[in-house]
Design an enzyme around this catalytic site. Structure first.
Site, PDB file in Angstrom:
ATOM      1  N   TYR A  59       0.853  -1.198   0.000  1.00  0.00           N
ATOM      2  CA  TYR A  59       0.000   0.000   0.000  1.00  0.00           C
ATOM      3  C   TYR A  59       0.878   1.234   0.000  1.00  0.00           C
ATOM      4  CZ  TYR A  59      -4.997  -0.171  -0.102  1.00  0.00           C
ATOM      5  OH  TYR A  59      -6.282  -0.237  -0.549  1.00  0.00           O
ATOM      6  N   GLU A  61      -0.466   4.851  -0.631  1.00  0.00           N
ATOM      7  CA  GLU A  61      -1.223   6.071  -0.943  1.00  0.00           C
ATOM      8  C   GLU A  61      -0.310   7.290  -0.818  1.00  0.00           C
ATOM      9  OE1 GLU A  61      -4.871   6.475   1.196  1.00  0.00           O
ATOM     10  OE2 GLU A  61      -5.740   4.696   0.287  1.00  0.00           O
ATOM     11  N   ASP A 205      -5.699  13.311 -25.740  1.00  0.00           N
ATOM     12  CA  ASP A 205      -5.894  11.944 -25.275  1.00  0.00           C
ATOM     13  C   ASP A 205      -5.183  11.014 -26.268  1.00  0.00           C
ATOM     14  OD1 ASP A 205      -6.735   9.384 -24.743  1.00  0.00           O
ATOM     15  OD2 ASP A 205      -8.827   9.915 -24.382  1.00  0.00           O
ATOM     16  N   THR A 231      -3.137   5.456 -22.323  1.00  0.00           N
ATOM     17  CA  THR A 231      -3.107   4.128 -21.713  1.00  0.00           C
ATOM     18  C   THR A 231      -1.743   3.507 -21.999  1.00  0.00           C
ATOM     19  OG1 THR A 231      -4.051   3.193 -23.720  1.00  0.00           O
ATOM     20  CG2 THR A 231      -5.580   3.681 -21.943  1.00  0.00           C
ATOM     21  N   LYS A 234      -1.891  -0.361 -24.990  1.00  0.00           N
ATOM     22  CA  LYS A 234      -2.288  -0.487 -26.407  1.00  0.00           C
ATOM     23  C   LYS A 234      -1.021  -0.471 -27.265  1.00  0.00           C
ATOM     24  CE  LYS A 234      -6.904   1.499 -25.742  1.00  0.00           C
ATOM     25  NZ  LYS A 234      -7.041   2.398 -24.592  1.00  0.00           N
ATOM     26  N   ARG A 240      -1.794  -3.181 -18.427  1.00  0.00           N
ATOM     27  CA  ARG A 240      -3.036  -2.395 -18.465  1.00  0.00           C
ATOM     28  C   ARG A 240      -2.904  -1.238 -17.484  1.00  0.00           C
ATOM     29  NH1 ARG A 240      -6.474  -5.031 -21.617  1.00  0.00           N
ATOM     30  NH2 ARG A 240      -7.904  -3.292 -21.398  1.00  0.00           N
TER      31      ARG A 240
END
Ligand code: DSN
Length: 427
Positions: A59, A61, A205, A231, A234, A240
């Site tokens: 974790y 954060e 984008d 992303t 791709k 991903r």
């Protein structure tokens, strides 16, 4: 349990044969059928190893050196490395590698740049835009006032006159360029000029074309755009996920929008895999990959046109082609075509074409892309073969034996081009 290491299929099979068997069948599907979904790719074994690493246990954060949990001195290094590699690749002033997806990256950009109800100018979904570009069923269309531009009827390319006219009339706070089903190069310069005329911010984008940008096949939008979202899975060929780069003046707003604005803990295993993918994209071989992706899409387009299929805009400048099936066979919907091709071992997705009379669920088009088969080493000769197989399956779709014969030829082709790590070369 012994020390954890990455990606041990034999151990998974012993521990949970049910899940292992599903993964094994999906591996087989990816190895034996053609992957033509424009937004998919094959990662390298190194990206896969980082994705399956023990970093998933942590974790973290916050951001490196400013975390809300202890024990982050090691994983801080991987996030810093990913951010540095990304900044250097794009010549960007600031990078955020935490978005879990492209949609999250766009949401964070909106959160940083807009207030609810603000006006945004972006490409409409049925013209090639993305859900997060203001679709009424998406958070974007529900929280902000999107005004949409599209392609011109004459050449099916982005209608920049319409973009300018709408910008002058609607005075958007943000203009978005970028698409999910648009086969032509998107030049960021005219969007910047229009944004400047109306005092709007500019988001590019690059979800689909980031790999082409990093490989030098498409222009880098960083000098023009205030924020670039994309992303990583791709054309970039990573895990991903999503990422953002922006001007230094927006760094604080973008970071706060991603965390705590939108997400909780970052996925450090995915961030490590993003770092690996950025490292791969910095190699000279990635430029060859990007230019071959474009050459392959062009060869596929030419061969499909030769088979009598109409292509939206007449061809392609990037990694995808959009086939309008209506002139080929008015009774053949995108949905049926996708299902026929699935039976023939050819995986692609149905897609609306500009002015499509059919719904987004049925559609009159097919979207086919070259990134995944280019990773496998296929070239223009294979694209000609693929186009012939696609057309044959569609033409003879009512004859199950013919469709099965196409599937056999597909399997033979695929056996010559195994995925990385399954006998194929590492990207
Ligand atoms: N839906 C993805 C694509 O396939 O293009 C983008 O989010």
């Amino acid at each position: 349990m012994t020390a954890q290491r990455a990606h041990r299929p034999a151990e998974l099979a012993a521990w949970d044969p049910e899940v292992a068997s599903i993964i094994g069948r999906e591996e087989e599907r990816q190895r034996t059928t053609l992957q033509l979904i424009a937004s998919e790719n094959f990662t390298s074994p190194a990206v896969l190893a980082a994705t399956g690493s023990v970093l998933t246990n942590k974790y973290a954060e916050g951001y490196p050196s400013r975390r809300y949990y202890g024990g982050n001195h090691v994983v801080d290094q991987v996030e810093d490395l990913a951010r540095r590699r990304l900044r250097e690749l794009l010549g960007a002033e600031h990078a955020n590698v935490q978005p879990h997806s492209g949609s999250n990256a766009n949401a964070a950009a909106y959160l940083a740049l807009l207030e609810p109800g603000d006006t945004v100018l972006a490409m409409r979904l049925d013209q090639g835009g993305h859900l997060t570009h203001g679709s009424p069923v998406n958070f974007s269309g529900r929280l902000f006032r999107f005004v949409s531009y599209g392609v011109s009827a004459s050449d099916e390319r982005i209608d920049l006159d319409q973009v300018e006219e709408l910008a002058l009339r609607e005075r958007p706070k943000l203009i978005v360029a970028g698409a999910t089903a648009y086969p032509r190069l998107i030049d960021p310069a005219p969007f910047r000029a229009i944004a400047d005329r109306v005092g709007a911010a500019f988001l590019f984008d690059a979800a689909h074309v980031i790999g082409l940008i990093l490989g030098g096949a498409h222009p880098n939008p960083v000098p023009e755009a205030d924020v670039v979202s994309f992303t990583t899975h791709k054309t970039l060929r990573g895990p991903r996920g999503g990422a953002l780069v922006c001007r230094a003046s927006l760094a604080r707003d973008i970071d706060r929008a991603v965390f705590p604005g939108l997400q909780g803990g970052p996925l450090l295993h995915a961030i490590a895999a993003k770092a690996v993918a950025f490292g791969e994209a910095a190699r000279p071989s990635f430029a060859s990959y990007a230019s071959q992706v474009v050459a392959n899409a062009r060869a596929l387009a030419e061969a499909l046109a030769g088979e009598g299929l109409r292509l939206v805009s007449g061809g392609t400048d990037n990694h995808l082609v959009l086939v309008d099936l209506r002139s080929f066979d008015p009774d053949l919907s995108g949905k049926e075509a996708q299902e026929v091709l699935d039976r023939a071992g050819i995986t692609c997705n149905r897609n609306q074409v500009p002015g499509d009379p059919r719904s987004a669920f049925v559609t009159s088009g097919l979207r086919l892309g070259s990134p995944a088969c280019t990773t496998l080493g296929m070239g223009e000769a294979e694209m000609h073969l693929v186009a012939g197989l696609v057309a044959r399956a569609l033409r003879l779709r009512d004859r199950e034996r013919e469709v099965a014969a196409v599937a056999e030829e597909v399997a033979v082709l695929c056996s010559k081009f195994p995925p990385p790590g399954a006998g194929g070369g590492s990207p």
